[in-house]
Design a protein around this motif. Sequence first.
Motif, short mmCIF file in Angstrom:
data_model
loop_
_atom_site.label_atom_id
_atom_site.label_comp_id
_atom_site.label_asym_id
_atom_site.label_seq_id
_atom_site.Cartn_x
_atom_site.Cartn_y
_atom_site.Cartn_z
N ALA A 66 4.65 9.96 7.83
CA ALA A 66 4.25 11.37 7.78
C ALA A 66 3.49 11.62 6.48
O ALA A 66 3.67 10.93 5.47
N ASP A 67 2.63 12.63 6.49
CA ASP A 67 1.76 12.89 5.35
C ASP A 67 2.54 13.08 4.05
O ASP A 67 2.10 12.64 2.99
N GLU A 68 3.71 13.72 4.13
CA GLU A 68 4.45 14.03 2.90
C GLU A 68 5.06 12.79 2.25
O GLU A 68 5.46 12.85 1.07
N VAL A 69 5.15 11.68 2.96
CA VAL A 69 5.71 10.46 2.35
C VAL A 69 4.73 9.30 2.39
O VAL A 69 5.07 8.20 1.97
N LYS A 70 3.53 9.52 2.89
CA LYS A 70 2.58 8.42 3.08
C LYS A 70 2.22 7.75 1.76
O LYS A 70 2.15 6.52 1.66
N GLN A 71 1.98 8.55 0.72
CA GLN A 71 1.65 7.98 -0.58
C GLN A 71 2.78 7.09 -1.09
O GLN A 71 2.54 5.98 -1.60
N ASN A 72 4.02 7.55 -0.94
CA ASN A 72 5.17 6.78 -1.39
C ASN A 72 5.26 5.44 -0.65
O ASN A 72 5.49 4.39 -1.26
N ALA A 73 5.09 5.49 0.67
CA ALA A 73 5.19 4.28 1.48
C ALA A 73 4.09 3.29 1.14
O ALA A 73 4.33 2.07 1.05
N TYR A 74 2.87 3.78 0.93
CA TYR A 74 1.78 2.89 0.54
C TYR A 74 2.06 2.25 -0.82
O TYR A 74 1.81 1.05 -1.02
N ALA A 75 2.57 3.02 -1.76
CA ALA A 75 2.86 2.48 -3.09
C ALA A 75 3.84 1.31 -3.00
O ALA A 75 3.62 0.25 -3.61
N LEU A 76 4.91 1.49 -2.24
CA LEU A 76 5.90 0.42 -2.11
C LEU A 76 5.34 -0.77 -1.32
O LEU A 76 5.65 -1.92 -1.63
N ALA A 77 4.52 -0.49 -0.32
CA ALA A 77 3.91 -1.58 0.46
C ALA A 77 3.01 -2.44 -0.42
O ALA A 77 2.99 -3.67 -0.32
N ILE A 78 2.24 -1.79 -1.28
CA ILE A 78 1.34 -2.51 -2.19
C ILE A 78 2.12 -3.35 -3.18
O ILE A 78 1.83 -4.53 -3.40
N ILE A 79 3.15 -2.75 -3.75
CA ILE A 79 3.95 -3.45 -4.75
C ILE A 79 4.70 -4.62 -4.12
O ILE A 79 4.89 -5.67 -4.73
N ASN A 80 5.10 -4.47 -2.87
CA ASN A 80 5.75 -5.57 -2.16
C ASN A 80 4.83 -6.79 -2.10
O ASN A 80 5.29 -7.93 -2.22
N GLU B 272 16.10 12.89 2.35
CA GLU B 272 15.31 12.56 3.52
C GLU B 272 13.96 11.97 3.16
O GLU B 272 13.45 11.07 3.83
N VAL B 273 13.34 12.45 2.06
CA VAL B 273 12.03 11.94 1.67
C VAL B 273 12.11 10.45 1.33
O VAL B 273 11.20 9.67 1.64
N LEU B 274 13.22 10.01 0.75
CA LEU B 274 13.38 8.59 0.43
C LEU B 274 13.74 7.78 1.67
O LEU B 274 13.31 6.62 1.81
N ILE B 275 14.49 8.36 2.57
CA ILE B 275 14.80 7.69 3.83
C ILE B 275 13.51 7.40 4.58
O ILE B 275 13.27 6.29 5.06
N GLN B 276 12.65 8.42 4.67
CA GLN B 276 11.39 8.25 5.39
C GLN B 276 10.45 7.31 4.65
O GLN B 276 9.72 6.52 5.26
N THR B 277 10.45 7.38 3.33
CA THR B 277 9.60 6.49 2.53
C THR B 277 9.94 5.03 2.79
O THR B 277 9.06 4.20 3.06
N THR B 278 11.22 4.70 2.72
CA THR B 278 11.63 3.30 2.89
C THR B 278 11.50 2.86 4.35
O THR B 278 11.30 1.67 4.61
N ALA B 279 11.59 3.78 5.28
CA ALA B 279 11.47 3.42 6.69
C ALA B 279 10.06 2.96 7.05
O ALA B 279 9.88 2.28 8.06
N TYR B 280 9.07 3.31 6.22
CA TYR B 280 7.68 3.01 6.57
C TYR B 280 6.99 2.06 5.59
O TYR B 280 5.77 1.97 5.57
N ILE B 281 7.77 1.31 4.82
CA ILE B 281 7.16 0.36 3.88
C ILE B 281 6.28 -0.65 4.61
O ILE B 281 5.20 -1.01 4.14
N THR B 282 6.72 -1.11 5.77
CA THR B 282 5.97 -2.15 6.49
C THR B 282 4.84 -1.58 7.35
O THR B 282 4.03 -2.34 7.88
N MET B 283 4.77 -0.25 7.47
CA MET B 283 3.69 0.38 8.24
C MET B 283 3.36 1.74 7.64
O MET B 283 3.55 2.77 8.29
N PRO B 284 2.86 1.77 6.41
CA PRO B 284 2.65 3.04 5.70
C PRO B 284 1.66 3.97 6.39
O PRO B 284 1.75 5.19 6.25
N HIS B 285 0.71 3.41 7.14
CA HIS B 285 -0.27 4.24 7.83
C HIS B 285 0.38 5.17 8.84
O HIS B 285 -0.18 6.21 9.19
#
Length: 286
Positions: free
Chosen positions: A217-231, A201-214
């Motif tokens: 949820a707090d537990e995956v926000k760092q992951n989503a920001y990392a992928l958004a930046i690298i994109n 679930e943590v990866l599902i949520q991480t990838t779901a928010y790549i385009t809007m990391p802000h």
Amino acid sequence: MNELLLQTIDNLPPLPETVMKLQRYIDSAGEDVQVQGVVDIISKDPLLTGDLLRLANSPYYGFSREISTLNQVVSLLGVSSVKNVAIANSLRSGFKIDVSPYGLDTQDFLGNSAKEADFISEWFRETDKKLSQLLAPCAMLLRLGMILFANTLIQSGKDKAFLSSLKESNFADISSVESEFCGLDHLSFLGFLFDYWKFDEVLIQTTAYITMPHAAADEVKQNAYALAIINKVFEPYQGGSPYNMHEAVALIKEAKAEGISFDMDRFVEILPAQARINLNKQVENE
């Protein structure tokens, strides 16, 4: 739902039997899951065993000693990580890849995708190894949506019209053209794919928010920001451009405002040469 998107979903292949057995065992065992149980399932598949050992000894993970047994792989990475990597690896090697509808050379596309994955590993290996390992499956599959969309566009005979629309926008807005033809963009589609194939679930949520990391949820926000930046650094067509590097820095600053700190010095150090030049130009202009 968009016709091309439905066609893409209908054509999604099932996971290999070994991976499905692994999923069923982990789900049914719950907190009682055993390393040896995981090893027993994977060891019956020599190809997957070899792939996991190669990955464990690759730059993705950066272990200081050679990993030579499945027991070591599962013990060091953890059951969840092994499951996620097994899914990602089976998917990555299971598709015919032709990204000509995007006007891209397939080998160049694959090379850029590999650099993208290596960058994730390099950026976080020393400062946050846990994050680096968590994001490995995401890194392996970040452009999977493009591969699937391209296959559907070719099969439906709409590849030339898609490419023509990309050319009309001078390849400046890939997500809008993808949304027009396929119903959504390839990064948004990735979250659906991770859910479809039952990643954690943590990866599902991480990838779901790549385009809007802000909005994550707090537990995956760092992951989503990392992928958004690298994109922004490796995005097809515009990756590493002055505009994208400005966007990458803006995301790093935005993450900091959210209480998430990334190693900016390491980020700059490992940037591709042209991206680093463009970053410096943007800094000078500010």
